[in-house]
Design an enzyme around this catalytic site. Structure first.
Site, short mmCIF file in Angstrom:
data_model
loop_
_atom_site.label_atom_id
_atom_site.label_comp_id
_atom_site.label_asym_id
_atom_site.label_seq_id
_atom_site.Cartn_x
_atom_site.Cartn_y
_atom_site.Cartn_z
N GLU A 443 -5.79 -10.74 6.58
CA GLU A 443 -4.33 -10.76 6.42
C GLU A 443 -3.93 -10.31 5.01
OE1 GLU A 443 -2.81 -10.56 9.22
OE2 GLU A 443 -1.36 -10.15 7.65
C1 FAD Z 1 -13.12 -12.28 11.10
C2 FAD Z 1 -12.10 -11.24 10.80
C3 FAD Z 1 -10.92 -11.22 11.54
C4 FAD Z 1 -9.97 -10.22 11.29
N1 FAD Z 1 -8.85 -10.13 12.10
C5 FAD Z 1 -8.07 -9.01 12.02
C6 FAD Z 1 -7.04 -8.76 13.00
O1 FAD Z 1 -6.78 -9.58 13.88
N2 FAD Z 1 -6.36 -7.60 12.92
C7 FAD Z 1 -6.61 -6.67 11.95
O2 FAD Z 1 -5.97 -5.62 11.95
N3 FAD Z 1 -7.55 -6.88 11.00
C8 FAD Z 1 -8.29 -8.03 11.02
N4 FAD Z 1 -9.27 -8.24 10.08
C9 FAD Z 1 -9.44 -7.27 9.00
C10 FAD Z 1 -9.01 -7.81 7.65
O3 FAD Z 1 -7.61 -7.96 7.60
C11 FAD Z 1 -9.58 -6.88 6.58
O4 FAD Z 1 -10.97 -7.11 6.55
C12 FAD Z 1 -8.97 -7.11 5.22
O5 FAD Z 1 -7.61 -6.75 5.21
C13 FAD Z 1 -9.69 -6.30 4.12
O6 FAD Z 1 -9.94 -4.99 4.51
P1 FAD Z 1 -11.45 -4.41 4.38
O7 FAD Z 1 -12.36 -5.39 5.04
O8 FAD Z 1 -11.46 -3.03 4.89
O9 FAD Z 1 -11.75 -4.43 2.84
P2 FAD Z 1 -11.35 -3.27 1.81
O10 FAD Z 1 -9.93 -2.88 2.00
O11 FAD Z 1 -12.39 -2.21 1.85
O12 FAD Z 1 -11.45 -4.07 0.43
C14 FAD Z 1 -12.70 -4.32 -0.24
C15 FAD Z 1 -12.42 -5.05 -1.55
O13 FAD Z 1 -11.63 -4.21 -2.40
C16 FAD Z 1 -10.47 -4.89 -2.84
N5 FAD Z 1 -9.35 -3.96 -2.96
C17 FAD Z 1 -8.94 -3.01 -2.10
N6 FAD Z 1 -7.86 -2.39 -2.56
C18 FAD Z 1 -7.54 -2.96 -3.74
C19 FAD Z 1 -6.52 -2.77 -4.72
N7 FAD Z 1 -5.56 -1.86 -4.55
N8 FAD Z 1 -6.54 -3.54 -5.83
C20 FAD Z 1 -7.49 -4.49 -6.00
N9 FAD Z 1 -8.47 -4.72 -5.12
C21 FAD Z 1 -8.51 -3.96 -4.01
C22 FAD Z 1 -10.20 -5.93 -1.75
O14 FAD Z 1 -9.43 -7.02 -2.26
C23 FAD Z 1 -11.62 -6.34 -1.38
O15 FAD Z 1 -12.10 -7.32 -2.26
C24 FAD Z 1 -10.19 -9.27 10.26
C25 FAD Z 1 -11.36 -9.34 9.50
C26 FAD Z 1 -12.31 -10.29 9.77
C27 FAD Z 1 -13.59 -10.27 8.96
#
Ligand code: FAD
Length: 598
Positions: A443
Site C-alpha cells: 500500500e
Molecule cells: C503480500 C503482498 C500483498 C500485496 N498486495 C497487493 C495488492 O493487493 N494489490 C497490489 O496492486 N499490490 C499489492 N502488493 C504490492 C505492494 O504494494 C508493493 O510490493 C509495494 O508497493 C512496493 O513495490 P515493489 O515491491 O515493486 O518495490 P519497489 O517499488 O521496487 O521498491 C523497492 C524499494 O525502493 C524504495 N523506493 C522506491 N521508490 C522510491 C523513492 N522514490 N524514494 C525512496 N525510496 C523508494 C521502496 O520504498 C522500497 O524500499 C502486495 C505485496 C505483497 C508482498
C-alpha cells in the site's frame, strides 16, 4: 495457544469519553440517532465474531496456507475460511457502514473501524478478503457509472462478491507510471484487458461467488507515465444484464506467492488474456480514481498493525504475569515461589508498556480519523467537510506508516517478553511479527508514505494543513496549560509543537535548494509527526482520565490510562529529539557515499 479479548472498554473510552462521538454525530443528520447503546451493542457483537469465529482460524490458516489448482486456476483458502466468511455475510457485517441506497446499514465509519481492528487482531489474513472489498466499494461508489454502481455495489455491500485492487506488475511497484497492462476499446463500449499483475491480495478464492477486480491499465494512445493510466472494473465472472453471473472472464490466477506471513491470504499472480472490463471514471485519470481505494486501504493497513499490536500485547502481558524467572532487583516479590514473575523486571515492563502505549495511542488516532471521514461525508457545513477531509489526508500517511512501524516495534517487543518461547510457533507470537511485517511494505512502502507526508501534504501546501492540526493542539495546550496535573503531558507536547514549525520550515528551505534533502529527512520527519499526533491524543486521554479521578471515580481503568500516558511521554515520545537531529544532519552523509556503496 494465544488468547484474544476484544478491547471494548478502551474503544468505548476513546469514542464516548474522549472524542465524544455521539455529540459529534448529532451534527450529522444521517447519524444523529446513533447513541451509546447502539455503539456498545455493535461493538459487543463484532467482538464476539472476531474472537469466536475468525481468531480460532488464525494459527491453522497460517500453517495450512492457500492452495492453487493449476488446471482450474481455482484457489482454496485454509479450512474454515469460507464458512467464517459465510457467517460474516449472514451477520450483515460487510454492509455495516455502507450506503443504504445499495443495501448498506449506513452506520458510522467509526464502528467499521472498530470492527476491523478486532478482525485484524483475530486474523489479519482472513480479514484481507472482506477488507479489500470495502475499498473497491468506495472507489466504485465515488467514480463508477450508474450502471456499474447498480451492477457491483449491492453485491459488494452484501458481501456476496469480494473485491481486489490490481496495481502491481513485475517491473512496477512504487512507480505505477511504468505499468504495461493494456486495455483495448471494443465496439460495444467495453474493453479487453491484457497483461500480468503480481502480489494481488485476495486475488483468487472460492469464498464468494464472484471477484470484482479493480485494474489499472493503459489505453492504446495513452500518454507515457502516470498521466496515461486508466481504471477498469474486471469481474471474475461476467455479469449478465439481469445481474446474474455469466461466463468465466479471461482473468486468472497463474500462481500464488510463498511468503513470510499472512499465509491464509491468497497473494495471487494474475494473468489477463483479453479479459472483459469497463472503464471507471475518466480515461487517463485512473490513478485519481484508484486513490479513493488506496487511501481507504492505507488507513486499513494502519489498522492491521493496530490489531496485531493489541493482540500481541494481551498475550505478552498474560505471559509476563505467569512466567517466573530470577528475583526482582529491589527484593523478592513472590515469596511463595522459587522466582518472581518476569513482570517485576523494569525492561519487561518497558516492552509491555511500549506495546500498550502504541496500541491505545493508535486506537485513538484511528478512531479520530474515521470520525473525520464521517464528518467529511455527512456534515451539512461545507467548510467543516473540507477541513475534515484535509486533516484526514494529512493524517493518512501517519496512520499507515507510524502505526505499522509501531506494530513492528511492539510485536517484536512482545515476542521478546516470551524469551525463546516467543520464537517457537506454539505460542503464536512469531506469527504476529511475521504477519505485521508486510504492513510496512504494501500500500506504498513506509518510505513512500513519508515522502507523501513531507513532500506533498506538508511542504506541498506550505504547511497549511499542518497549521490547521497545530491549532487543534494549541487549543488543548491553552485549555490545560495552567493545570499542574497535566504539566507532564502538556509541556513536552507544547515544546514539540513549537519545534515542529521551525523544523518543517528548515527542511522546506533545504529541500528547495536540494530535493534529496527532503528524501533524506522524510522518514525521520514522519516519525516526529507521528509522535506529535500521538502526544496530542495521549494528553487528551490523560485529561479525560484525570478528570474522572478528580471527580472520585475509582475505576482502575483511569489510573491505568494516566500511568500509560506517563510512560509514553517519559520513554517513547523523547525519541523525537534524536529523530530531529538525524533529519537535520542532511543528505550528504547518505548521498556522498559512492565509495562506500561501490
Ligand atoms: C503480500 C503482498 C500483498 C500485496 N498486495 C497487493 C495488492 O493487493 N494489490 C497490489 O496492486 N499490490 C499489492 N502488493 C504490492 C505492494 O504494494 C508493493 O510490493 C509495494 O508497493 C512496493 O513495490 P515493489 O515491491 O515493486 O518495490 P519497489 O517499488 O521496487 O521498491 C523497492 C524499494 O525502493 C524504495 N523506493 C522506491 N521508490 C522510491 C523513492 N522514490 N524514494 C525512496 N525510496 C523508494 C521502496 O520504498 C522500497 O524500499 C502486495 C505485496 C505483497 C508482498
Amino acid at each position: 495457544m494465544p488468547q484474544y479479548t476484544p478491547p471494548l472498554r478502551d474503544m468505548q473510552f476513546v469514542m464516548l469519553e474522549v472524542l465524544k462521538v455521539t455529540d459529534e454525530f448529532k451534527a450529522l443528520p444521517k447519524h444523529a440517532e446513533v447513541d451509546a447503546d447502539t455503539i456498545n451493542a455493535v461493538l459487543e457483537e463484532a467482538g464476539k465474531f472476531a474472537a469466536e469465529v475468525t481468531f480460532p482460524l488464525n494459527i491453522s490458516g497460517d500453517t495450512e496456507g492457500c492452495k492453487l489448482d493449476l488446471a482450474t486456476h481455482e484457489v482454496t483458502p485454509p479450512k474454515g475460511f469460507k464458512e467464517a466468511y459465510a457467517q460474516y455475510v449472514a451477520g450483515g457485517w460487510a454492509a455495516l457502514s455502507c450506503d443504504p441506497e445499495y443495501g448498506g446499514q449506513g452506520l458510522p465509519f467509526v464502528l467499521n473501524q472498530c470492527l476491523y481492528e478486532m478482525l485484524n487482531s483475530a486474523n489479519q489474513a482472513w480479514t484481507m478478503y472482506p477488507g479489500l472489498s470495502h475499498g473497491a466499494y468506495e472507489a466504485l461508489h465515488a467514480h463508477g457509472t450508474d450502471d456499474q454502481k447498480k451492477t457491483y455495489l449491492p453485491k459488494l455491500v452484501s458481501g456476496e462478491w469480494t473485491g481486489t485492487m490490481c496495481l502491481t506488475e513485475p517491473h512496477c511497484g512504487t512507480d505505477l507510471g511504468l505499468l504495461r497492462t493494456k486495455a483495448e476499446p471494443q465496439p460495444d463500449g467495453s474493453y479487453k484487458l491484457t497483461g500480468n499483475k503480481i502480489f494481488i491480495s485476495a486475488g483468487e478464492h472460492d469464498m464468494a461467488a464472484n471477484i470484482v477486480h479493480l485494474v489499472l491499465a493503459r489505453l492504446p494512445d495513452a500518454p507515457q507515465g502516470s498521466k496515461g493510466i486508466s481504471l477498469f472494473v474486471v469481474p471474475k465472472f461476467n455479469v449478465k444484464p439481469d445481474g446474474s453471473l455469466g461466463e468465466r472472464n479471461g482473468i486468472f490466477c497463474s500462481g500464488l506467492e510463498h511468503k513470510m506471513g499472512i499465509h491464509g491470504n491468497a497473494t495471487a499472480q494474475i494473468v489477463m488474456d483479453g479479459a472483459s472490463g469497463s472503464l471507471v471514471g475518466q480515461p487517463n485519470k485512473g490513478l485519481a480514481a484508484m486513490f479513493v481505494m488506496m487511501n481507504a486501504a492505507r488507513l486499513g493497513v494502519g489498522n492491521q498493525s493496530l490489531g496485531l499490536t493489541e493482540v500481541a500485547f494481551q498475550n505478552a502481558l498474560a505471559y509476563a504475569k505467569d512466567r517466573i524467572q530470577m528475583r526482582s532487583l529491589s527484593g523478592v516479590k513472590a515469596k511463595d515461589k522459587p522466582a518472581d514473575p518476569i513482570i517485576v523486571h523494569p525492561d519487561v515492563r518497558k516492552m509491555l508498556l511500549t506495546a500498550k502505549a502504541y496500541a491505545e495511542g493508535g486506537r485513538a488516532l484511528a478512531i479520530y480519523c474515521t470520525m473525520l471521514l464521517d464528518k467529511e461525508i455527512h456534515h451539512p457545513d461545507e467548510k467543516v467537510r473540507k477541513d475534515a477531509g484535509e486533516i484526514v489526508a494529512l493524517l493518512t500517511p501517519i496512520v499507515k506508516a507510524f502505526l505499522t512501524d509501531n506494530g513492528h516495534i511492539a510485536t517484536n517487543a512482545c515476542m521478546q517478553v516470551f524469551g525463546g518461547h516467543g520464537f517457537i510457533k506454539e505460542w503464536g507470537m512469531e506469527q504476529f511479527v511475521r504477519d505485521n511485517r508486510i504492513n510496512m511494505i504494501y500500500e506504498g512502502t513506509n518510505t513512500v508514505q513519508s515522502l507523501d507526508l513531507l513532500g506533498r501534504k506538508v511542504l506541498g501546501n506550505n504547511g497549511a494543513t499542518l497549521k490547521k492540526f497545530g491549532k487543534i493542539i494549541a487549543a488543548l495546550i491553552a485549555e490545560e496549560g495552567v493545570n499542574e496535573k497535566m504539566a507532564e503531558f502538556i509541556n513536552p507536547l507544547a515544546y514539540l509543537a513549537d519545534q515542529m514549525t521551525k523544523f518543517t520550515t528548515e527542511l522546506g528551505f533545504k529541500g528547495f535548494q536540494n530535493p534529496d534533502e527532503v528524501g533524506a529527512a522524510a522518514v525521520d520527519y514522519l516519525r516526529v509527526a507521528g509522535h506529535l499526533v500521538f502526544g496530542y491524543f495521549w494528553a487528551r486521554m490523560a485529561q479525560t482520565a484525570l478528570r474522572e479521578i478528580a471527580a472520585g471515580n475509582t475505576d482502575p481503568f483511569y489510573l491505568a490510562k494516566v500511568q500509560t500516558a506517563r510512560f509514553y511521554f517519559a520513554k517513547l515520545f523523547p525519541e523525537t529529539a534524536t529523530l530531529m537531529r538525524t533529519a537535520r544532519s542532511g543528505s550528504k552523509a547518505l548521498m556522498d557515499t559512492d565509495a562506500a556503496l561501490a
